[in-house]
Enzyme design. Structure first.
Site, short mmCIF file in Angstrom:
data_model
loop_
_atom_site.label_atom_id
_atom_site.label_comp_id
_atom_site.label_asym_id
_atom_site.label_seq_id
_atom_site.Cartn_x
_atom_site.Cartn_y
_atom_site.Cartn_z
N GLY A 1 0.81 -1.21 0.00
CA GLY A 1 0.00 0.00 0.00
C GLY A 1 0.84 1.26 0.00
CB CYS A 2 0.50 4.49 -1.80
SG CYS A 2 -1.29 4.43 -1.90
CB ALA A 3 0.66 6.44 2.69
CG LEU A 4 5.01 1.76 5.67
CD1 LEU A 4 5.73 0.83 4.72
CD2 LEU A 4 5.98 2.35 6.66
CG HIS B 1 -3.37 1.84 3.47
ND1 HIS B 1 -2.48 2.14 2.47
CD2 HIS B 1 -2.98 2.56 4.55
CE1 HIS B 1 -1.58 3.01 2.91
NE2 HIS B 1 -1.87 3.28 4.17
#
Length: 293
Positions: free
Chosen positions: A114-117, A185
């Protein structure tokens, strides 16, 4: 499309969510460009710090509750004692009536794609196959075409700023709850929180996302007990593997007349002629360029 079709949708006029900065374009001309804001938001459960998320800052209570649900830290049988947002501290504090071994859960950490961890804690994968999905649910292809058109022509923050993902809770051919965020997410978690706080059942629902169909997206959709997951974008191998294991219907590359089903095709009711479906307007195709962010 009528706004009344949505219970919640993005507000591209909410200037708390973006700022306008000066720059130059490809011709060297001075321009003003709207860009999305990012803010930290720290989530606490029963006084324990769980995570600091990077988010655009809207619907913090939904994000906190949905995150805890999708991490199985908050469970259906638990009672929510309180959910309090502290804007100055940039925090949401959730209190429930159950004790969780949070140390043990947080010691099992998987960073996702997911982007932004994105992160998954605890034994979610161990319990994954035991989550019940409605085997009697059906999803009509005519609903898919209608949803794609309604969602991709709705006003959104993406069309104002770019650099953002969208997710939508749907029922039949109606989009109900449309959330956006810098990480897909986060957008999923906001919807999960909205469903919990407003008592919305997953029965008869489907889920639409603009992002990739990754393992994380599949895990979250299964945690929410929603049996159908649709995306404009493509698949990852582990996402498909997990969808097949869970009995989730997985539909990707849904653009214009086309889509591809790689899991759970038995739920589909083929009641639309692809040749009669509309091609996407140019604006929606440009919107789809974000799907692999």
């Amino acid at each position: 499309m009528e706004d009344s079709e949505f219970l919640v949708r993005p507000d591209p006029d909410d200037d708390r969510l973006f700022r306008v900065v000066d720059g130059v374009d490809q011709d060297g001309r001075r321009i003003e460009a709207p860009i999305i804001n990012e803010r930290p938001l720290t989530l606490y459960l029963n006084g324990r710090r769980i995570v600091t998320a990077v988010t655009i800052g809207d619907y913090p209570e939904y994000l906190a509750v949905g995150y805890l649900m999708n991490q199985a830290m908050l469970r259906p049988e638990d009672t929510l004692v309180s959910v309090e947002h502290d804007p100055e501290a940039r925090a949401v504090r959730v209190v429930i009536d159950a004790d969780r071994d949070l140390d043990a859960m947080m010691s099992k950490r998987t960073h996702t794609s997911g982007c932004a961890l994105g992160t998954v804690y605890g034994d979610i994968l161990e319990r994954f196959a035991d989550v019940p999905l409605d085997t009697q649910a059906r999803f009509h292809t005519r609903w898919l075409y209608a949803l794609s058109k309604k969602i991709n022509t709705a006003p959104s923050l993406y069309l104002t700023t770019g650099a953002i993902h969208g997710c939508v809770l749907c029922e039949e051919d109606r989009p109900l709850v449309f959330m956006e965020d810098v990480g897909r997410h986060n957008a999923v978690d906001k919807i999960a929180g909205y469903m919990r706080l407003h008592g919305i059942s997953p029965r008869g629902k489907s889920f639409y996302t603009t992002g990739r169909l990754t393992s994380e997206m599949v895990m979250k959709c299964v945690q929410m007990e929603i049996p159908v997951l649709v995306s404009r974008s493509g698949f990852t191998a582990w996402g498909v593997e997990l969808a097949r294991e869970a009995g989730l219907t997985l539909i990707g590359r849904a653009k214009g007349k086309r889509f591809l089903v790689l899991a759970g095709e038995d739920r589909l009711v083929w009641d639309a002629d692809p040749a009669a479906a509309d091609e996407e307007p140019a604006r929606a195709r440009r919107k789809g360029s974000r799907s692999d962010d």
